[in-house]
Design a protein around this motif. Structure first.
Motif, PDB file in Angstrom:
ATOM      1  N   ALA A  97       0.841  -1.201   0.000  1.00 38.53           N
ATOM      2  CA  ALA A  97       0.000   0.000   0.000  1.00 38.53           C
ATOM      3  C   ALA A  97       0.870   1.241   0.000  1.00 38.53           C
ATOM      4  CB  ALA A  97      -0.909   0.002   1.231  1.00 38.53           C
ATOM      5  N   LYS A  98       0.266   2.349  -0.395  1.00 41.18           N
ATOM      6  CA  LYS A  98       0.893   3.650  -0.195  1.00 41.18           C
ATOM      7  C   LYS A  98       0.013   4.422   0.783  1.00 41.18           C
ATOM      8  CE  LYS A  98      -1.170   5.806  -4.300  1.00 41.18           C
ATOM      9  NZ  LYS A  98      -0.881   6.511  -5.575  1.00 41.18           N
ATOM     10  N   TYR A  99       0.503   5.581   1.269  1.00 43.45           N
ATOM     11  CA  TYR A  99      -0.180   6.278   2.344  1.00 43.45           C
ATOM     12  C   TYR A  99      -0.512   7.706   1.948  1.00 43.45           C
ATOM     13  CZ  TYR A  99       1.249   2.167   4.820  1.00 43.45           C
ATOM     14  OH  TYR A  99       1.410   0.863   5.182  1.00 43.45           O
ATOM     15  N   SER A 100      -1.716   8.126   2.330  1.00 42.77           N
ATOM     16  CA  SER A 100      -2.197   9.441   1.925  1.00 42.77           C
ATOM     17  C   SER A 100      -1.526  10.571   2.679  1.00 42.77           C
ATOM     18  CB  SER A 100      -3.716   9.526   2.136  1.00 42.77           C
ATOM     19  OG  SER A 100      -4.044   9.274   3.495  1.00 42.77           O
ATOM     20  N   THR A 101      -0.989  10.293   3.872  1.00 37.06           N
ATOM     21  CA  THR A 101      -0.408  11.364   4.694  1.00 37.06           C
ATOM     22  C   THR A 101       1.093  11.533   4.484  1.00 37.06           C
ATOM     23  OG1 THR A 101      -0.186   9.766   6.498  1.00 37.06           O
ATOM     24  CG2 THR A 101      -2.168  11.153   6.479  1.00 37.06           C
ATOM     25  N   THR A 102       1.742  10.571   3.832  1.00 39.40           N
ATOM     26  CA  THR A 102       3.182  10.669   3.568  1.00 39.40           C
ATOM     27  C   THR A 102       3.441  10.186   2.150  1.00 39.40           C
ATOM     28  OG1 THR A 102       3.692   8.410   4.271  1.00 39.40           O
ATOM     29  CG2 THR A 102       3.668  10.101   6.000  1.00 39.40           C
ATOM     30  N   ASP A 103       4.693  10.226   1.726  1.00 41.65           N
ATOM     31  CA  ASP A 103       5.034   9.661   0.414  1.00 41.65           C
ATOM     32  C   ASP A 103       5.596   8.247   0.560  1.00 41.65           C
ATOM     33  OD1 ASP A 103       7.418  10.307   1.588  1.00 41.65           O
ATOM     34  OD2 ASP A 103       8.304  11.250  -0.176  1.00 41.65           O
ATOM     35  N   ALA A 104       5.308   7.597   1.698  1.00 37.97           N
ATOM     36  CA  ALA A 104       5.810   6.245   1.949  1.00 37.97           C
ATOM     37  C   ALA A 104       5.023   5.215   1.149  1.00 37.97           C
ATOM     38  CB  ALA A 104       5.742   5.914   3.435  1.00 37.97           C
ATOM     39  N   LEU A 105       5.717   4.140   0.792  1.00 38.01           N
ATOM     40  CA  LEU A 105       5.130   3.047   0.013  1.00 38.01           C
ATOM     41  C   LEU A 105       5.639   1.731   0.581  1.00 38.01           C
ATOM     42  CD1 LEU A 105       3.648   2.025  -2.600  1.00 38.01           C
ATOM     43  CD2 LEU A 105       5.839   2.284  -3.764  1.00 38.01           C
ATOM     44  N   ASP A 106       4.708   0.851   0.977  1.00 33.80           N
ATOM     45  CA  ASP A 106       5.075  -0.484   1.443  1.00 33.80           C
ATOM     46  C   ASP A 106       4.957  -1.465   0.289  1.00 33.80           C
ATOM     47  OD1 ASP A 106       5.736   0.041   4.078  1.00 33.80           O
ATOM     48  OD2 ASP A 106       3.670  -0.154   4.781  1.00 33.80           O
ATOM     49  N   ARG A 107       6.059  -2.169  -0.017  1.00 32.75           N
ATOM     50  CA  ARG A 107       6.071  -3.187  -1.064  1.00 32.75           C
ATOM     51  C   ARG A 107       6.250  -4.563  -0.420  1.00 32.75           C
ATOM     52  NH1 ARG A 107       6.847  -1.103  -6.220  1.00 32.75           N
ATOM     53  NH2 ARG A 107       7.629   1.048  -6.321  1.00 32.75           N
ATOM     54  N   LEU A 108       5.321  -5.462  -0.706  1.00 34.99           N
ATOM     55  CA  LEU A 108       5.404  -6.841  -0.229  1.00 34.99           C
ATOM     56  C   LEU A 108       5.359  -7.768  -1.437  1.00 34.99           C
ATOM     57  CD1 LEU A 108       4.167  -5.176   2.239  1.00 34.99           C
ATOM     58  CD2 LEU A 108       3.284  -7.363   3.017  1.00 34.99           C
ATOM     59  N   ASN A 109       6.314  -8.691  -1.517  1.00 33.55           N
ATOM     60  CA  ASN A 109       6.365  -9.660  -2.607  1.00 33.55           C
ATOM     61  C   ASN A 109       6.060 -11.051  -2.060  1.00 33.55           C
ATOM     62  OD1 ASN A 109       7.169  -7.681  -4.477  1.00 33.55           O
ATOM     63  ND2 ASN A 109       9.317  -7.954  -3.946  1.00 33.55           N
ATOM     64  N   TYR A 110       5.106 -11.713  -2.681  1.00 31.50           N
ATOM     65  CA  TYR A 110       4.663 -13.030  -2.227  1.00 31.50           C
ATOM     66  C   TYR A 110       4.788 -14.067  -3.345  1.00 31.50           C
ATOM     67  CZ  TYR A 110       2.332 -11.141   1.957  1.00 31.50           C
ATOM     68  OH  TYR A 110       2.052 -10.554   3.163  1.00 31.50           O
ATOM     69  N   LEU A 111       4.970 -15.315  -2.938  1.00 25.96           N
ATOM     70  CA  LEU A 111       4.682 -16.449  -3.795  1.00 25.96           C
ATOM     71  C   LEU A 111       3.318 -16.944  -3.344  1.00 25.96           C
ATOM     72  CD1 LEU A 111       5.461 -18.519  -5.964  1.00 25.96           C
ATOM     73  CD2 LEU A 111       6.355 -19.951  -4.118  1.00 25.96           C
ATOM     74  N   ASP A 112       2.289 -16.662  -4.131  1.00 24.02           N
ATOM     75  CA  ASP A 112       0.932 -17.087  -3.797  1.00 24.02           C
ATOM     76  C   ASP A 112       0.661 -18.474  -4.359  1.00 24.02           C
ATOM     77  OD1 ASP A 112       0.164 -14.856  -2.346  1.00 24.02           O
ATOM     78  OD2 ASP A 112      -0.638 -13.798  -4.088  1.00 24.02           O
ATOM     79  N   ILE A 113      -0.065 -19.272  -3.563  1.00 19.70           N
ATOM     80  CA  ILE A 113      -0.446 -20.622  -3.964  1.00 19.70           C
ATOM     81  C   ILE A 113      -1.962 -20.734  -3.838  1.00 19.70           C
ATOM     82  CG2 ILE A 113      -0.049 -23.090  -3.607  1.00 19.70           C
ATOM     83  CD1 ILE A 113       2.475 -21.673  -1.848  1.00 19.70           C
ATOM     84  N   PRO A 114      -2.694 -20.266  -4.857  1.00 17.08           N
ATOM     85  CA  PRO A 114      -4.148 -20.376  -4.830  1.00 17.08           C
ATOM     86  C   PRO A 114      -4.616 -21.759  -5.269  1.00 17.08           C
ATOM     87  CG  PRO A 114      -3.378 -18.663  -6.374  1.00 17.08           C
ATOM     88  CD  PRO A 114      -2.220 -19.527  -6.017  1.00 17.08           C
ATOM     89  N   LEU A 115      -5.754 -22.168  -4.754  1.00 17.44           N
ATOM     90  CA  LEU A 115      -6.434 -23.376  -5.222  1.00 17.44           C
ATOM     91  C   LEU A 115      -7.870 -22.963  -5.512  1.00 17.44           C
ATOM     92  CD1 LEU A 115      -6.326 -26.420  -5.780  1.00 17.44           C
ATOM     93  CD2 LEU A 115      -7.058 -26.786  -3.415  1.00 17.44           C
ATOM     94  N   SER A 116      -8.154 -22.690  -6.777  1.00 17.99           N
ATOM     95  CA  SER A 116      -9.479 -22.172  -7.132  1.00 17.99           C
ATOM     96  C   SER A 116     -10.343 -23.283  -7.719  1.00 17.99           C
ATOM     97  CB  SER A 116      -9.362 -21.009  -8.121  1.00 17.99           C
ATOM     98  OG  SER A 116      -8.730 -21.417  -9.316  1.00 17.99           O
ATOM     99  N   PHE A 117     -11.629 -23.215  -7.413  1.00 20.42           N
ATOM    100  CA  PHE A 117     -12.620 -24.143  -7.946  1.00 20.42           C
ATOM    101  C   PHE A 117     -13.432 -23.389  -8.989  1.00 20.42           C
ATOM    102  CE2 PHE A 117     -11.361 -25.728  -3.872  1.00 20.42           C
ATOM    103  CZ  PHE A 117     -11.247 -27.093  -4.070  1.00 20.42           C
ATOM    104  N   HIS A 118     -13.486 -23.932 -10.203  1.00 15.36           N
ATOM    105  CA  HIS A 118     -14.110 -23.257 -11.333  1.00 15.36           C
ATOM    106  C   HIS A 118     -15.451 -23.877 -11.677  1.00 15.36           C
ATOM    107  CE1 HIS A 118     -10.447 -21.128 -13.342  1.00 15.36           C
ATOM    108  NE2 HIS A 118     -10.342 -21.135 -12.025  1.00 15.36           N
TER     109      HIS A 118
END
Length: 197
Positions: A78-99
């Motif tokens: 996310a980024k923040y409305s009160t500052t110019d800070a930006l949080d970056r999170l990198n994930y390896l996602d493992i979804p199991l979706s039912f179609h």
């Protein structure tokens, strides 16, 4: 490394078993992400753009129903409305979706586990490693829809929501504080399916 190898081995095992029966389609996916933090303590959090890319195995159980395990590199934060800070999170996602499939149109839902690969906070041109601030795993869910034939290109829109808080709890004396902050991500993506095998 073990955190990544176990889900990969599981997915490959599922794919091999399904391929032997001739009802699996392997494919690639990539697209944009629009992520933020959600929850009572996610104050001033605004959305940021990122990307995601990965592989999937669509395993047909019938003409209408399929299950799709995936491995996806996904940028969140996310980024923040009160500052110019930006949080970056990198994930390896493992979804199991039912179609649920109807003539190429599909609706999907299912659980997802994310393995945190890295995290940083950027303020202006300064970047600080913040991985220790976050939990190693993120448990959540997905829901979405799209269009995908048995082979060739496709398109989809998916929402990823978190069940668990992403920030680690802190203890001061006998008081433990758990920030109520969860991942919230919209993903628009393109796919390419190589057909049933």
């Amino acid at each position: 490394m073990k955190k990544i190898l176990l889900p990969l081995a599981l997915m490959l095992g599922l794919s091999e078993a399904a391929q032997a029966q001739g009802n699996v389609a392997l494919g690639l996916k990539a697209g944009g992400s629009y992520s933020t933090f959600d929850g009572q303590d996610a104050t001033n959090a605004k959305s940021r753009f990122g990307f995601h890319a990965g592989v999937f195995a669509n395993i047909s159980l019938s003409d209408l129903i399929a299950v799709q395990p995936e491995l996806v590199f996904s940028q969140k934060g996310a980024k923040y409305s009160t500052t110019d800070a930006l949080d970056r999170l990198n994930y390896l996602d493992i979804p199991l979706s039912f179609h649920l499939n109807v003539s190429g149109l599909f609706f999907e839902a299912g659980p997802q586990v994310g393995v945190l690969l890295g995290a940083s906070r950027e303020t202006g041109s300064v970047s600080v490693n913040t991985k220790e601030r976050y939990n190693d795993f993120d448990f959540g869910y997905l829901a979405g829809l799209g269009y995908q034939r048995k082979s060739g290109p496709g398109i989809g829109l998916r929402y990823n929501g978190g069940f668990t808080n992403v920030v680690q709890s802190t203890t001061a004396g006998s008081v433990t504080t758990q920030p109520r902050i969860r991942n919230s991500v919209f993903q628009l993506y393109l796919t390419y399916s190589f057909g049933r095998r």
